[in-house]
Design a protein around this motif. Structure first.
Motif, mmCIF file in Angstrom:
data_model
loop_
_atom_site.group_PDB
_atom_site.id
_atom_site.type_symbol
_atom_site.label_atom_id
_atom_site.label_comp_id
_atom_site.label_asym_id
_atom_site.label_seq_id
_atom_site.Cartn_x
_atom_site.Cartn_y
_atom_site.Cartn_z
ATOM 1 N N HIS A 141 28.732 -5.236 20.323
ATOM 2 C CA HIS A 141 29.461 -5.009 21.567
ATOM 3 C C HIS A 141 29.134 -6.166 22.493
ATOM 4 N N GLU A 142 29.919 -6.355 23.540
ATOM 5 C CA GLU A 142 29.593 -7.375 24.529
ATOM 6 C C GLU A 142 28.301 -6.988 25.232
ATOM 7 N N GLY A 143 27.403 -7.950 25.374
ATOM 8 C CA GLY A 143 26.116 -7.707 26.019
ATOM 9 C C GLY A 143 25.000 -7.337 25.056
ATOM 10 N N ASP A 144 25.303 -7.121 23.785
ATOM 11 C CA ASP A 144 24.273 -6.780 22.802
ATOM 12 C C ASP A 144 23.346 -7.966 22.559
ATOM 13 N N ILE A 145 22.069 -7.671 22.330
ATOM 14 C CA ILE A 145 21.078 -8.666 21.950
ATOM 15 C C ILE A 145 20.616 -8.314 20.546
ATOM 16 N N LEU A 146 20.705 -9.276 19.622
ATOM 17 C CA LEU A 146 20.295 -8.996 18.255
ATOM 18 C C LEU A 146 19.640 -10.208 17.634
ATOM 19 N N ASN A 147 18.818 -9.947 16.620
ATOM 20 C CA ASN A 147 18.145 -10.990 15.865
ATOM 21 C C ASN A 147 18.913 -11.217 14.570
ATOM 22 N N VAL A 148 19.339 -12.466 14.350
ATOM 23 C CA VAL A 148 20.076 -12.823 13.144
ATOM 24 C C VAL A 148 19.266 -13.866 12.386
ATOM 25 N N GLU A 149 19.675 -14.166 11.159
ATOM 26 C CA GLU A 149 19.018 -15.216 10.398
ATOM 27 C C GLU A 149 19.083 -16.511 11.190
ATOM 28 N N LYS A 150 18.094 -17.369 11.022
ATOM 29 C CA LYS A 150 17.962 -18.560 11.858
ATOM 30 C C LYS A 150 19.222 -19.424 11.832
ATOM 31 N N LEU A 151 19.687 -19.792 13.040
ATOM 32 C CA LEU A 151 20.860 -20.638 13.214
ATOM 33 C C LEU A 151 20.430 -22.006 13.716
ATOM 34 N N ASP A 152 21.217 -23.017 13.403
ATOM 35 C CA ASP A 152 20.923 -24.382 13.831
ATOM 36 C C ASP A 152 21.584 -24.622 15.182
#
Length: 104
Positions: free
Chosen positions: A15-26
């Motif tokens: 959703h807009e405003g969500d904070i999440l941890n994803v696999e490392k991005l460059d």
């Protein structure tokens, strides 16, 4: 409004405003990234658009908050009667992002 995105080999419902941890991005901390692998978009009503497999022209904008490492997991290998023991740890790197806009 929510979207289902794919990044790092995993799928996330955001959703807009969500904070999440994803696999490392460059990407640099504080920069804005655009995720174009959008699988589905739904507004809060009963309107759902699903791609085959991706939606054309849909994208999600996100802000990179920080990079880090996850909790340590211990990997232990053992073979009985052979005096074989190996112990090591692993910390998976991640990128924390905040979803700013869903365009679709």
């Amino acid at each position: 409004m929510y979207a289902i995105i794919r990044t790092g080999g995993k799928q996330y419902r955001v959703h807009e405003g969500d904070i999440l941890n994803v696999e490392k991005l460059d990407a640099q901390e504080g920069s804005t990234i655009e995720i174009s692998e959008v699988l589905a978009i739904s507004d809060d009503g009963n309107n759902l658009k699903v791609g085959t497999p991706l939606l054309e022209g849909a994208r999600v904008e996100a802000e990179v908050l920080k990079h880090g490492k996850g909790k340590k997991i211990i990997v232990y290998k053992y073979k009985p009667k052979k005096n074989y023991r190996r112990k090591y740890g692993h910390r998976q790197p991640y990128t924390q992002i905040r979803i700013t806009k869903i365009i679709g």
